[in-house]
Motif scaffolding. Structure first.
Motif, mmCIF file in Angstrom:
data_model
loop_
_atom_site.group_PDB
_atom_site.id
_atom_site.type_symbol
_atom_site.label_atom_id
_atom_site.label_comp_id
_atom_site.label_asym_id
_atom_site.label_seq_id
_atom_site.Cartn_x
_atom_site.Cartn_y
_atom_site.Cartn_z
ATOM 1 N N LEU A 1 22.923 80.085 40.395
ATOM 2 C CA LEU A 1 22.681 79.393 39.128
ATOM 3 C C LEU A 1 23.896 78.553 38.733
ATOM 4 N N ALA A 2 25.086 79.117 38.871
ATOM 5 C CA ALA A 2 26.310 78.372 38.546
ATOM 6 C C ALA A 2 26.460 77.150 39.451
ATOM 7 N N PHE A 3 26.167 77.314 40.735
ATOM 8 C CA PHE A 3 26.235 76.194 41.676
ATOM 9 C C PHE A 3 25.270 75.093 41.253
ATOM 10 N N ILE A 4 24.040 75.474 40.931
ATOM 11 C CA ILE A 4 23.012 74.496 40.564
ATOM 12 C C ILE A 4 23.353 73.828 39.233
ATOM 13 N N ILE A 5 23.937 74.569 38.304
ATOM 14 C CA ILE A 5 24.362 73.970 37.032
ATOM 15 C C ILE A 5 25.372 72.864 37.295
ATOM 16 N N GLU A 6 26.321 73.110 38.189
ATOM 17 C CA GLU A 6 27.314 72.081 38.521
ATOM 18 C C GLU A 6 26.654 70.852 39.137
ATOM 19 N N VAL A 7 25.686 71.062 40.022
ATOM 20 C CA VAL A 7 24.977 69.938 40.656
ATOM 21 C C VAL A 7 24.233 69.132 39.594
ATOM 22 N N GLU B 1 16.040 62.025 32.247
ATOM 23 C CA GLU B 1 14.711 61.704 31.713
ATOM 24 C C GLU B 1 13.591 62.537 32.343
ATOM 25 N N MET B 2 13.892 63.347 33.335
ATOM 26 C CA MET B 2 12.866 64.117 34.026
ATOM 27 C C MET B 2 12.463 65.344 33.223
ATOM 28 N N ARG B 3 11.258 65.808 33.473
ATOM 29 C CA ARG B 3 10.748 67.049 32.897
ATOM 30 C C ARG B 3 11.010 68.176 33.883
ATOM 31 N N THR B 4 10.882 69.419 33.426
ATOM 32 C CA THR B 4 11.154 70.574 34.271
ATOM 33 C C THR B 4 10.276 70.575 35.515
ATOM 34 N N ALA C 1 16.021 79.254 39.308
ATOM 35 C CA ALA C 1 17.405 78.909 38.987
ATOM 36 C C ALA C 1 17.533 77.430 38.628
ATOM 37 N N ILE C 2 16.809 76.574 39.326
ATOM 38 C CA ILE C 2 16.847 75.135 39.028
ATOM 39 C C ILE C 2 16.315 74.873 37.628
ATOM 40 N N ALA C 3 15.162 75.456 37.296
ATOM 41 C CA ALA C 3 14.571 75.253 35.971
ATOM 42 C C ALA C 3 15.495 75.793 34.879
ATOM 43 N N SER C 4 16.069 76.961 35.107
ATOM 44 C CA SER C 4 16.985 77.552 34.139
ATOM 45 C C SER C 4 18.245 76.710 33.986
ATOM 46 N N ALA C 5 18.809 76.264 35.090
ATOM 47 C CA ALA C 5 20.027 75.450 35.058
ATOM 48 C C ALA C 5 19.784 74.135 34.326
ATOM 49 N N PHE C 6 18.648 73.515 34.582
ATOM 50 C CA PHE C 6 18.333 72.250 33.914
ATOM 51 C C PHE C 6 18.249 72.456 32.403
ATOM 52 N N GLY C 7 17.604 73.528 31.970
ATOM 53 C CA GLY C 7 17.514 73.824 30.547
ATOM 54 C C GLY C 7 18.882 74.052 29.928
ATOM 55 N N TYR D 1 23.134 72.117 26.530
ATOM 56 C CA TYR D 1 24.575 71.933 26.308
ATOM 57 C C TYR D 1 24.883 70.490 25.946
ATOM 58 N N ARG D 2 24.330 69.566 26.717
ATOM 59 C CA ARG D 2 24.617 68.150 26.466
ATOM 60 C C ARG D 2 24.042 67.690 25.132
ATOM 61 N N SER D 3 22.881 68.181 24.772
ATOM 62 C CA SER D 3 22.277 67.832 23.491
ATOM 63 C C SER D 3 23.117 68.370 22.331
ATOM 64 N N ASN D 4 23.527 69.632 22.439
ATOM 65 C CA ASN D 4 24.370 70.217 21.384
ATOM 66 C C ASN D 4 25.714 69.513 21.287
ATOM 67 N N LEU D 5 26.295 69.156 22.413
ATOM 68 C CA LEU D 5 27.568 68.430 22.405
ATOM 69 C C LEU D 5 27.412 67.063 21.737
ATOM 70 N N ARG D 6 26.339 66.359 22.090
ATOM 71 C CA ARG D 6 26.097 65.043 21.493
ATOM 72 C C ARG D 6 25.909 65.172 19.972
ATOM 73 N N ASN D 7 25.139 66.179 19.531
ATOM 74 C CA ASN D 7 24.935 66.386 18.097
ATOM 75 C C ASN D 7 26.250 66.707 17.390
ATOM 76 N N TRP D 8 27.073 67.549 18.026
ATOM 77 C CA TRP D 8 28.353 67.915 17.431
ATOM 78 C C TRP D 8 29.262 66.694 17.312
ATOM 79 N N GLU D 9 29.298 65.862 18.361
ATOM 80 C CA GLU D 9 30.140 64.664 18.321
ATOM 81 C C GLU D 9 29.683 63.706 17.226
#
Length: 128
Positions: free
Chosen positions: A29-35, A45-48, A88-94, A99-107
């Motif tokens: 999962l950690a590997f796939i998150i990095e990818v 723009e892709m869906r799960t 793991a791919i579906a979980s990592a994508f979520g 994370y990116r959405s929350n970071l963008r909102n925080w910024e």
């Protein structure tokens, strides 16, 4: 009259049998998150449903895809079951998307706070 009795007992001798499997899954999962994080601009723009085959093409070698971009996945996770990989791919994508959405909102909230003249400490407190 039917009588039912429920007993609750913890299984003490088998409580750690899945630890090794969980460790392998979490490492994958950690590997796939990095990818996904690295390739996010191409995948955003892709869906799960469509993300799973797209990421599989990036990490998993097959007869029709002999040289994936991230070959280390097959080396580190040899014979990793496909249902675990897809999960793991579906979980990592979520996780990456959240994370990116929350970071963008925080910024955005931080910029609004700064534009209102708040200090860094107050701006960060206002974003909670």
């Amino acid at each position: 009259m039917n009588i039912a009795k429920t007993l609750s007992h913890k299984i003490t001798n088998h409580s750690r049998i899945f630890d090794a499997t969980l460790d392998i899954y979490n490492n994958a999962l950690a590997f796939i998150i990095e990818v996904i994080d690295t390739e996010f601009d191409n995948l955003d723009e892709m869906r799960t449903k469509s993300i799973v085959p797209a990421v599989e093409r990036l990490i998993h070698a097959t007869k029709s895809n002999p040289s994936p971009k991230y070959r280390a996945f097959n080396a580190r996770f040899y014979k990793f079951p496909s249902y675990f990989r897809r999960s793991a791919i579906a979980s990592a994508f979520g996780k990456v998307k959240s994370y990116r959405s929350n970071l963008r909102n925080w910024e955005e909230e931080k910029e609004i706070a700064f534009s209102e003249g708040k200090s860094l400490k107050r701006a960060l407190q206002g974003c909670n």
